[in-house]
Design a protein around this motif. Structure first.
Motif, mmCIF file in Angstrom:
data_model
loop_
_atom_site.group_PDB
_atom_site.id
_atom_site.type_symbol
_atom_site.label_atom_id
_atom_site.label_comp_id
_atom_site.label_asym_id
_atom_site.label_seq_id
_atom_site.Cartn_x
_atom_site.Cartn_y
_atom_site.Cartn_z
ATOM 1 N N GLN A 198 -39.608 146.836 20.254
ATOM 2 C CA GLN A 198 -39.046 145.691 20.963
ATOM 3 C C GLN A 198 -37.787 146.089 21.720
ATOM 4 N N LEU A 199 -36.964 146.855 21.092
ATOM 5 C CA LEU A 199 -35.718 147.325 21.698
ATOM 6 C C LEU A 199 -36.019 148.182 22.932
ATOM 7 N N TYR A 200 -36.950 149.075 22.792
ATOM 8 C CA TYR A 200 -37.278 149.983 23.886
ATOM 9 C C TYR A 200 -37.956 149.235 25.033
ATOM 10 N N GLU A 201 -38.802 148.266 24.670
ATOM 11 C CA GLU A 201 -39.499 147.477 25.686
ATOM 12 C C GLU A 201 -38.511 146.774 26.618
ATOM 13 N N PHE A 215 -42.424 137.017 17.560
ATOM 14 C CA PHE A 215 -41.552 136.112 18.308
ATOM 15 C C PHE A 215 -40.129 136.177 17.762
ATOM 16 N N LYS A 216 -39.999 136.214 16.442
ATOM 17 C CA LYS A 216 -38.666 136.300 15.826
ATOM 18 C C LYS A 216 -37.975 137.616 16.205
ATOM 19 N N ILE A 217 -38.731 138.694 16.217
ATOM 20 C CA ILE A 217 -38.167 140.002 16.569
ATOM 21 C C ILE A 217 -37.643 139.974 18.005
ATOM 22 N N LYS A 218 -38.394 139.305 18.905
ATOM 23 C CA LYS A 218 -37.976 139.242 20.307
ATOM 24 C C LYS A 218 -36.644 138.513 20.469
ATOM 25 N N LEU A 219 -36.319 137.652 19.553
ATOM 26 C CA LEU A 219 -35.087 136.880 19.651
ATOM 27 C C LEU A 219 -33.863 137.626 19.112
ATOM 28 N N LEU A 220 -34.071 138.700 18.398
ATOM 29 C CA LEU A 220 -32.960 139.445 17.802
ATOM 30 C C LEU A 220 -32.147 140.178 18.867
ATOM 31 N N SER A 221 -30.859 140.322 18.621
ATOM 32 C CA SER A 221 -29.986 141.056 19.536
ATOM 33 C C SER A 221 -30.274 142.552 19.431
ATOM 34 N N ARG A 237 -29.987 147.974 13.850
ATOM 35 C CA ARG A 237 -29.685 147.999 12.416
ATOM 36 C C ARG A 237 -30.956 147.830 11.584
ATOM 37 N N LYS A 238 -31.833 146.882 11.995
ATOM 38 C CA LYS A 238 -33.081 146.648 11.254
ATOM 39 C C LYS A 238 -33.962 147.907 11.277
ATOM 40 N N PHE A 239 -34.007 148.570 12.443
ATOM 41 C CA PHE A 239 -34.800 149.797 12.520
ATOM 42 C C PHE A 239 -34.206 150.879 11.625
ATOM 43 N N GLN A 240 -32.888 151.003 11.638
ATOM 44 C CA GLN A 240 -32.237 152.007 10.799
ATOM 45 C C GLN A 240 -32.501 151.742 9.320
ATOM 46 N N GLU A 241 -32.548 150.480 8.944
ATOM 47 C CA GLU A 241 -32.758 150.125 7.531
ATOM 48 C C GLU A 241 -34.216 150.293 7.103
#
Length: 193
Positions: A31-34, A6-12, A18-22
């Motif tokens: 989530q981004l792709y979805e 749920f928290k991930i879904k709320l991220l911009s 950036r989180k994926f890159q890190e």
């Protein structure tokens, strides 16, 4: 776990990138792709004009993102993804055109004409009964692979690809067996004349 999703879904978008890159955590990329999968599918369908190819491209683009995002500076994900999807489809179409072009060029080659010219077929000038017995005798004298390829090509009218799949042979081998078998068959038929 559910709270994390749920928290991930709320991220911009930018934060997910950036989180994926890190972390290389696929939850962030997923989530981004979805969020934009429908956009990617639409782009692919527009360019490829085939539902199955578009679906395959959507999966291929996801794999491409997994490799490319870590090393890219992405400021606005949605337009960047659109360009990636468009380029992916264009490259797919170019590759497809190249394959068709190579196939068309092959058909113009001497080998293609050789396979289709009437004078290569030594059977054109004989009576049917005489031809049948000579042909059967000569076919029996061919090596197994040559005989199989000749029979499938001329009598069953299968193309190289179909013969290749049926006999589990490389397509170049099929062509070679047909060419050599034809030569041996012609020599045999002429020796019986």
């Amino acid at each position: 776990m559910i709270q994390n999703i749920f928290k991930i879904k709320l991220l911009s978008d930018e934060l997910l990138v950036r989180k994926f890159q890190e972390t290389q955590n696929l939850d962030f990329l997923g989530q981004l792709y979805e969020r934009y999968m429908h956009l990617v599918y639409g782009v692919c369908l527009k360019y490829l004009k085939n539902k199955e190819e578009a679906q395959d491209a959507v999966m291929g683009i996801f794999e491409k993102l997994n490799k490319e995002i870590p090393g890219k500076e992405i400021n606005d994900f949605k337009p960047w993804l659109y360009v990636v999807a468009k380029n992916y489809c264009l490259m797919h179409l170019r590759k497809e055109q190249s394959t068709k072009k190579k196939s068309a060029e092959y058909e113009k080659t001497e080998l293609f004409f050789m396979e289709n010219e009437d004078d290569v077929h030594p059977t054109n000038n004989w009576e049917p009964d005489e031809l049948d017995s000579r042909l059967k005798d000569c076919l029996e004298k061919l090596k197994d692979r040559q005989r199989s390829c000749i029979e499938l090509f001329y009598f069953k009218e299968l193309c190289y690809k179909e013969i290749s799949e049926k006999l589990t042979l490389d397509i170049k081998k099929v062509k070679s067996y047909i060419q050599n078998g034809k030569r041996n068959l012609k020599n045999c038929m002429e020796s019986k004349a």
